[in-house]
Scaffold this motif. Sequence first.
Motif, PDB file in Angstrom:
ATOM      1  N   ILE A   1      48.650  14.062  86.606  1.00  0.00           N
ATOM      2  CA  ILE A   1      48.718  14.654  88.099  1.00  0.00           C
ATOM      3  C   ILE A   1      47.153  14.822  88.711  1.00  0.00           C
ATOM      4  O   ILE A   1      46.236  15.042  87.748  1.00  0.00           O
ATOM      5  N   GLU A   2      47.086  14.453  89.780  1.00  0.00           N
ATOM      6  CA  GLU A   2      45.755  14.518  90.689  1.00  0.00           C
ATOM      7  C   GLU A   2      46.074  15.422  91.867  1.00  0.00           C
ATOM      8  O   GLU A   2      46.891  15.181  92.406  1.00  0.00           O
ATOM      9  N   THR A   3      44.761  15.920  92.242  1.00  0.00           N
ATOM     10  CA  THR A   3      44.930  16.585  93.622  1.00  0.00           C
ATOM     11  C   THR A   3      44.417  15.758  94.530  1.00  0.00           C
ATOM     12  O   THR A   3      43.227  15.251  94.616  1.00  0.00           O
ATOM     13  N   ILE A   4      45.283  15.414  95.571  1.00  0.00           N
ATOM     14  CA  ILE A   4      44.951  14.499  96.759  1.00  0.00           C
ATOM     15  C   ILE A   4      44.996  15.150  98.151  1.00  0.00           C
ATOM     16  O   ILE A   4      46.092  15.686  98.267  1.00  0.00           O
ATOM     17  N   GLN A   5      43.970  15.234  98.717  1.00  0.00           N
ATOM     18  CA  GLN A   5      43.914  15.950 100.042  1.00  0.00           C
ATOM     19  C   GLN A   5      44.474  17.333  99.862  1.00  0.00           C
ATOM     20  O   GLN A   5      45.128  18.068 100.623  1.00  0.00           O
ATOM     21  N   GLY A   6      44.015  17.954  98.713  1.00  0.00           N
ATOM     22  CA  GLY A   6      44.459  19.401  98.490  1.00  0.00           C
ATOM     23  C   GLY A   6      45.876  19.645  97.982  1.00  0.00           C
ATOM     24  O   GLY A   6      46.262  20.742  97.727  1.00  0.00           O
ATOM     25  N   HIS A   7      46.700  18.390  97.726  1.00  0.00           N
ATOM     26  CA  HIS A   7      47.934  18.501  97.047  1.00  0.00           C
ATOM     27  C   HIS A   7      47.983  17.943  95.719  1.00  0.00           C
ATOM     28  O   HIS A   7      47.809  16.703  95.671  1.00  0.00           O
ATOM     29  N   PRO A   8      48.520  18.939  94.703  1.00  0.00           N
ATOM     30  CA  PRO A   8      48.646  18.538  93.470  1.00  0.00           C
ATOM     31  C   PRO A   8      49.710  17.262  93.606  1.00  0.00           C
ATOM     32  O   PRO A   8      50.877  17.508  94.248  1.00  0.00           O
ATOM     33  N   THR A   9      49.435  16.183  92.915  1.00  0.00           N
ATOM     34  CA  THR A   9      50.318  15.156  93.000  1.00  0.00           C
ATOM     35  C   THR A   9      50.502  14.450  91.533  1.00  0.00           C
ATOM     36  O   THR A   9      49.678  13.980  91.087  1.00  0.00           O
ATOM     37  N   VAL A  10      51.767  14.059  91.500  1.00  0.00           N
ATOM     38  CA  VAL A  10      52.179  13.098  90.335  1.00  0.00           C
ATOM     39  C   VAL A  10      51.660  11.712  90.523  1.00  0.00           C
ATOM     40  O   VAL A  10      52.401  11.165  91.545  1.00  0.00           O
ATOM     41  N   ILE A  11      50.752  11.523  89.499  1.00  0.00           N
ATOM     42  CA  ILE A  11      50.399  10.007  89.988  1.00  0.00           C
ATOM     43  C   ILE A  11      51.084   8.989  88.767  1.00  0.00           C
ATOM     44  O   ILE A  11      50.905   7.769  88.948  1.00  0.00           O
ATOM     45  N   LYS A  12      51.600   9.639  87.961  1.00  0.00           N
ATOM     46  CA  LYS A  12      52.244   8.715  86.923  1.00  0.00           C
ATOM     47  C   LYS A  12      53.417   9.320  86.058  1.00  0.00           C
ATOM     48  O   LYS A  12      53.242  10.837  85.858  1.00  0.00           O
ATOM     49  N   SER A  13      54.626   8.749  86.142  1.00  0.00           N
ATOM     50  CA  SER A  13      55.652   9.561  85.728  1.00  0.00           C
ATOM     51  C   SER A  13      56.453   8.343  84.753  1.00  0.00           C
ATOM     52  O   SER A  13      56.385   7.298  84.983  1.00  0.00           O
ATOM     53  N   LYS A  14      57.589   9.021  83.831  1.00  0.00           N
ATOM     54  CA  LYS A  14      58.143   8.213  83.174  1.00  0.00           C
ATOM     55  C   LYS A  14      59.577   8.771  82.916  1.00  0.00           C
ATOM     56  O   LYS A  14      59.609  10.086  82.785  1.00  0.00           O
ATOM     57  N   VAL A  15      60.481   7.848  82.903  1.00  0.00           N
ATOM     58  CA  VAL A  15      61.857   8.232  82.455  1.00  0.00           C
ATOM     59  C   VAL A  15      62.260   7.405  81.320  1.00  0.00           C
ATOM     60  O   VAL A  15      62.010   6.394  81.166  1.00  0.00           O
ATOM     61  N   THR A  16      62.893   8.395  80.312  1.00  0.00           N
ATOM     62  CA  THR A  16      63.206   7.760  79.216  1.00  0.00           C
ATOM     63  C   THR A  16      64.879   7.919  79.033  1.00  0.00           C
ATOM     64  O   THR A  16      65.346   9.092  79.186  1.00  0.00           O
ATOM     65  N   ASP A  17      65.598   6.810  78.862  1.00  0.00           N
ATOM     66  CA  ASP A  17      66.901   6.950  78.579  1.00  0.00           C
ATOM     67  C   ASP A  17      67.223   6.872  77.154  1.00  0.00           C
ATOM     68  O   ASP A  17      66.819   5.899  76.390  1.00  0.00           O
ATOM     69  N   LEU A  18      67.628   8.115  76.509  1.00  0.00           N
ATOM     70  CA  LEU A  18      67.589   8.019  75.104  1.00  0.00           C
ATOM     71  C   LEU A  18      68.974   7.751  74.428  1.00  0.00           C
ATOM     72  O   LEU A  18      68.882   6.971  73.349  1.00  0.00           O
ATOM     73  N   ASN A  19      69.653   7.093  75.260  1.00  0.00           N
ATOM     74  CA  ASN A  19      70.935   6.282  74.721  1.00  0.00           C
ATOM     75  C   ASN A  19      70.622   4.763  74.589  1.00  0.00           C
ATOM     76  O   ASN A  19      70.994   4.434  73.538  1.00  0.00           O
ATOM     77  N   THR A  20      69.754   4.249  75.417  1.00  0.00           N
ATOM     78  CA  THR A  20      69.684   2.816  75.369  1.00  0.00           C
ATOM     79  C   THR A  20      68.340   2.584  74.697  1.00  0.00           C
ATOM     80  O   THR A  20      68.123   1.490  74.101  1.00  0.00           O
ATOM     81  N   GLY A  21      67.155   3.447  74.974  1.00  0.00           N
ATOM     82  CA  GLY A  21      65.940   3.657  74.106  1.00  0.00           C
ATOM     83  C   GLY A  21      65.051   2.816  75.320  1.00  0.00           C
ATOM     84  O   GLY A  21      63.911   2.531  75.018  1.00  0.00           O
ATOM     85  N   GLY A  22      65.728   2.482  76.491  1.00  0.00           N
ATOM     86  CA  GLY A  22      64.746   1.921  77.434  1.00  0.00           C
ATOM     87  C   GLY A  22      64.047   3.122  78.113  1.00  0.00           C
ATOM     88  O   GLY A  22      64.154   4.053  78.153  1.00  0.00           O
ATOM     89  N   ASN A  23      62.793   2.560  79.029  1.00  0.00           N
ATOM     90  CA  ASN A  23      62.232   3.559  79.881  1.00  0.00           C
ATOM     91  C   ASN A  23      61.466   2.866  81.049  1.00  0.00           C
ATOM     92  O   ASN A  23      61.498   1.715  81.092  1.00  0.00           O
ATOM     93  N   THR A  24      61.222   3.594  82.071  1.00  0.00           N
ATOM     94  CA  THR A  24      60.364   3.083  83.086  1.00  0.00           C
ATOM     95  C   THR A  24      59.318   4.059  83.490  1.00  0.00           C
ATOM     96  O   THR A  24      59.341   5.381  83.423  1.00  0.00           O
ATOM     97  N   VAL A  25      58.111   3.396  83.532  1.00  0.00           N
ATOM     98  CA  VAL A  25      56.931   4.272  84.150  1.00  0.00           C
ATOM     99  C   VAL A  25      56.500   3.760  85.512  1.00  0.00           C
ATOM    100  O   VAL A  25      56.419   2.515  85.624  1.00  0.00           O
ATOM    101  N   SER A  26      56.200   4.823  85.794  1.00  0.00           N
ATOM    102  CA  SER A  26      55.823   4.586  87.501  1.00  0.00           C
ATOM    103  C   SER A  26      54.421   4.798  87.521  1.00  0.00           C
ATOM    104  O   SER A  26      54.062   6.194  87.311  1.00  0.00           O
ATOM    105  N   ASN A  27      53.589   4.234  88.230  1.00  0.00           N
ATOM    106  CA  ASN A  27      52.351   4.507  88.653  1.00  0.00           C
ATOM    107  C   ASN A  27      52.097   4.643  90.063  1.00  0.00           C
ATOM    108  O   ASN A  27      52.474   3.481  90.712  1.00  0.00           O
TER     109      ASN A  27
END
Lengths: 260, 428
Positions: free
Chosen positions: A205-231
């Motif tokens: 999380i980073e503060t950008i123009q005064g707004h705390p903002t998620v800059i990296k997030s991750k979704v994990t699918d526990l059934n398949t073991g796959g995941n996606t990371v967003s930057n």
Amino acid sequence: MKTFFYIFFAVFAAFTTSSTGETADQIVNKANLASYYQGNDGRASVSMVITDSQGRERTREFIILRMDVEDGKDQKFYVYFHEPADVRKMVYMVWKHVGKDDDRWLYLPAMDLVNRIAAGDKRSSFAGSNFVYEDVSGRGVEEDIHEVTDTTDKHYKIRNTPKDKQNVEFLYYDVWIDKSNFLPVKAEYYDKQGDKYRTVEALEIETIQGHPTVIKSKVTDLNTGGNTVSNFSGIKYEVGLKDDIFTERYLKRAPRQYLK
Amino acid sequence: MKNIILLPAIISCFLSVYSLSEEAEPQKNVFEALKEKIPVHGFIEYGYGSRITRDDTQNHDTLYNEARLRLDYNHAWDNVEVQFKGDAVYDGFQGEALFDWRETYALVLPADWTEAKLGRQILTWGTGDYLFINDMFPKDWISFFIGRDDEYLKAPSNSVKLSFFPDIFDINMVWTPKFTPDEYVTGQRLSYYNPLTQELSGSRNQIYAEDPKGDIENGEFALRIYKNIKGYEFAGYAYKGFFKRPEGFNTRLWKNYFPKLAVYGGSVRGNVFGGIGNAEFGYYDSIEDRKGDNPLIENSSARGLLGYTREIVKDFSAGIQWYFEYMKNYDEYDETYLNEPAQKDRFRQLLTLRLTRYAMMQNLIVSLFTFYSPTDNDAYLRPSVTYKYNDHLSFSVGGNIFLKKYDHTFFGQLEDNTNIYIRARYSF
């Protein structure tokens, strides 16, 4: 009978106040504003890495433009794809509505074709990733019943139970909301059998123009073991996007000044 | 001329890629490295397709056997953009190499309220799914029927597109100075029903149609007025030009030709009942045969469609359409048309069904599109399976299956062309 339960849950949720005196609904509303409505508009470059259970990677690169019609209510999104090559220059556009179906468009540049997409499939994969459409544009807060199930020094833990169980694949999901900035930092989804099957995490999380903002997030699918990371990079708020960017004209002719 | 300019650029790119590869970037393949140098995109593709039954009117069964290299380049300044997109093709069916220019245009943005797109471009409007009423831009039906990628259904035209954006609605005007017909079935690759000989005909009896003279007044004009009201898209259309397929016969030249045509129509599209609904209407004014008593020229007609698409369950969607053509002055047609077995219906109808299933994180797409005409008693099925092996490589297999009761109907005449195809594509 169904209606009775809704009323029961709504009343229950309203009275379940947190230690600071805020109700679950108030917390969720603040979290919704903190994660999806910062500034009047915004833009970001998104790079997704999708990893399957065997470790094979695929990437998605796109620019996302967002404009709020009304805070906490309707919004417009414009998503312009750079990668992979087979979807290059495609545009996905949403007019998100609260309380009724979203309007959604997909532009296919090779055929100069503007297609409409049915609003129903909000829980399907976004661009082949582990994120779903709703993760990108936000899930309507009125679609779930919210309860505070735990409060720590740093977080509120909120349980969200869908009012309409037919349209979703989960039974409920828990969200941990940071008390300091109201950003959701973790979500865990439980399937109809009550087993945890999906997690979403804010990694940076980073503060950008005064707004705390998620800059990296991750979704994990526990059934398949796959995941996606967003930057997220190149994030900017108060870009000055005009309403007409989110129209057919700019589906067919990308607004280059915002996509650099 | 453009080839000459491009060539040194391409060569220098390959050279720089070569020098790059000596440095320590082993994981980058040639295309990724190339892309960093200059923003050229595209794909390499090979496709093969063949009839599954013997067609007595054709010399061989192969319908599609070609390799393509797509190059796509664009550059933008402040108020001008240029776009080049074309395929270097080796067409094994024709036994020739050719360059298929898809797009070569300049986009000019002089002011906020107007735009102009000048040059070779792909144009589309209207609401139908594989059905076109007010979209009079050229289609390549051969590509569609033999298994090339969907994008080739839309053929390019050399046009001027002017758009204006006053606050009340959008206005698009397209002028195509030289009439551009559809790529229609001529017998060369695909066999068809010849109403003159009243039999199925192939490569030995092809259609050679007479194009309109290249005069300036023989250009095509198309107009659209578009307005989005709260998510519901309304449009009005007008077209003046010619039938896009040679629907007339000139007895003096003893040749098919393209009779004059004007089209007026409208459409609406938006959210209905959790899905997308669309309706479109068009009036086809056959200018050279307004009375309908010339059997050698297609009559005027009213055409319309209704469509509805929605997701049935997650990752599975269905779309249905009902389409009709209602022939004007049918009695005159009935009286004057002599080839009775091939006579058309007054009220031709089509039903279509599109089923699409996504699986394996959208990397596997299984689709079936079906046209069925209850009035013509024919059908056309387009099953396909596409698998995206990774971000670059994809494979497709599919078929074009035509079913008939009679030889002369639109899809029925193509029955002997029923084919299956495979394609492999590497995108960069």
